[in-house]
Design a protein around this motif. Sequence first.
Motif, short mmCIF file in Angstrom:
data_model
loop_
_atom_site.label_atom_id
_atom_site.label_comp_id
_atom_site.label_asym_id
_atom_site.label_seq_id
_atom_site.Cartn_x
_atom_site.Cartn_y
_atom_site.Cartn_z
N LEU A 55 -13.04 25.98 -7.66
CA LEU A 55 -12.79 24.71 -7.69
C LEU A 55 -11.80 24.48 -6.56
N ILE A 56 -11.95 23.31 -5.88
CA ILE A 56 -10.83 23.00 -4.62
C ILE A 56 -10.80 21.52 -5.13
N GLY A 57 -9.38 21.09 -5.58
CA GLY A 57 -9.21 19.74 -5.67
C GLY A 57 -7.72 19.11 -5.47
N VAL A 58 -7.69 18.02 -5.50
CA VAL A 58 -6.43 17.27 -5.04
C VAL A 58 -6.39 16.04 -6.11
N TYR A 59 -5.16 15.54 -6.06
CA TYR A 59 -5.12 14.32 -6.95
C TYR A 59 -4.95 13.16 -6.06
N GLY A 60 -5.53 12.07 -6.68
CA GLY A 60 -5.60 10.84 -6.05
C GLY A 60 -4.57 9.63 -6.74
N ASN A 61 -4.65 8.59 -6.00
CA ASN A 61 -3.88 7.38 -6.52
C ASN A 61 -3.89 7.17 -7.73
N ASN A 62 -4.92 7.24 -8.44
CA ASN A 62 -5.14 6.97 -9.70
C ASN A 62 -5.13 8.05 -10.77
N GLU A 66 0.16 14.39 -15.38
CA GLU A 66 -0.54 15.68 -15.75
C GLU A 66 -1.26 16.07 -14.70
N LEU A 67 -2.12 15.44 -13.91
CA LEU A 67 -2.91 15.82 -12.97
C LEU A 67 -2.18 16.08 -11.67
N ARG A 68 -1.18 15.56 -11.40
CA ARG A 68 -0.27 15.80 -10.13
C ARG A 68 0.36 16.98 -10.35
N ALA A 69 0.74 17.36 -11.51
CA ALA A 69 1.32 18.57 -11.82
C ALA A 69 0.50 19.80 -11.68
N ARG A 70 -0.77 19.80 -11.74
CA ARG A 70 -1.71 20.70 -11.67
C ARG A 70 -2.57 20.75 -10.35
N LEU A 71 -2.44 19.65 -9.69
CA LEU A 71 -3.27 19.76 -8.43
C LEU A 71 -2.37 19.16 -7.14
N PRO A 72 -2.62 19.78 -6.03
CA PRO A 72 -1.89 19.31 -4.78
C PRO A 72 -2.52 17.96 -4.26
N GLU A 73 -1.56 17.16 -3.20
CA GLU A 73 -2.02 16.28 -2.68
C GLU A 73 -2.94 16.65 -1.68
N VAL A 74 -2.81 17.80 -0.75
CA VAL A 74 -3.66 18.30 0.20
C VAL A 74 -4.01 19.51 -0.22
N ALA A 75 -5.35 19.91 -0.09
CA ALA A 75 -5.69 21.48 -0.37
C ALA A 75 -6.52 21.92 1.02
N ARG A 76 -6.19 23.30 1.20
CA ARG A 76 -6.74 23.71 2.48
C ARG A 76 -7.52 25.32 1.97
N ALA A 77 -8.58 25.53 2.30
CA ALA A 77 -9.14 26.58 2.14
C ALA A 77 -9.99 27.45 3.19
N LEU A 84 -11.34 24.27 5.70
CA LEU A 84 -11.53 23.20 5.26
C LEU A 84 -10.50 22.52 4.57
N GLY A 85 -10.37 21.29 4.62
CA GLY A 85 -9.19 20.49 3.88
C GLY A 85 -9.80 19.35 3.02
N VAL A 86 -9.01 19.23 2.11
CA VAL A 86 -9.25 18.04 1.03
C VAL A 86 -8.33 17.28 0.63
N VAL A 87 -8.35 15.88 0.84
CA VAL A 87 -7.19 15.07 0.76
C VAL A 87 -8.09 13.62 0.11
N HIS A 88 -7.30 13.14 -0.52
CA HIS A 88 -7.85 11.81 -1.32
C HIS A 88 -7.92 10.66 -0.26
N GLU A 89 -6.64 10.21 0.24
CA GLU A 89 -6.53 9.06 1.06
C GLU A 89 -6.38 9.39 2.57
N THR A 90 -7.44 8.57 3.45
CA THR A 90 -6.97 8.79 4.69
C THR A 90 -6.73 7.39 5.61
N GLY A 91 -6.73 6.41 4.82
CA GLY A 91 -6.39 5.03 5.32
C GLY A 91 -7.54 4.48 5.93
#
Length: 182
Positions: A55-62, A66-77, A84-91
Amino acid sequence: MLRLLLMSDTHLPKRAKELPAPLFAELPRADVVIHAGDWVDAATLDLLESRSQRLIGVYGNNDGPELRARLPEVARADLDGLRLGVVHETGAAAGRERRCAARFPDLDVLVFGHSHIPWDTTAPTGLRLLNPGSPTDRRRQPHCTYMTALVDGGRLTDVRLHRLPPRNPADGALTADFRDDA
């Protein structure tokens, strides 16, 4: 070859009580599950962690503390040579390719969420941008969606957007008469 399952903006249990059955059925087939944020509840993270090979995941604005403590804002693999990169918001959609290519010059693919709008474009630099939409909250879209893709020899192939059957608003269950002819 790696099989990817991409989702974002599940918003459980606010938008639906559970992940849609067709999406849930994809979990054991995926080598890598990617979630681009707005889980809303830790139970969905726990479920995907327990049912996913990787599983590769990131946290979002909602997502709360608890989730922010377990997940990054940006993930790379590195997936079989695919960066690969994962992010919630791109504008905003306008200028997205340029902004993301400048922010992530070392990636081949960027998976993002937030808008609930499926997206598949390639920046002039070659960066592929994918938004799988939302499997539980279609907002202004005609369907709830998720994506699958393959990674073969460091290349992303066979990217598919999957439409989900509509839900019965009275009970949240999938309607039986849906046909995905796309």
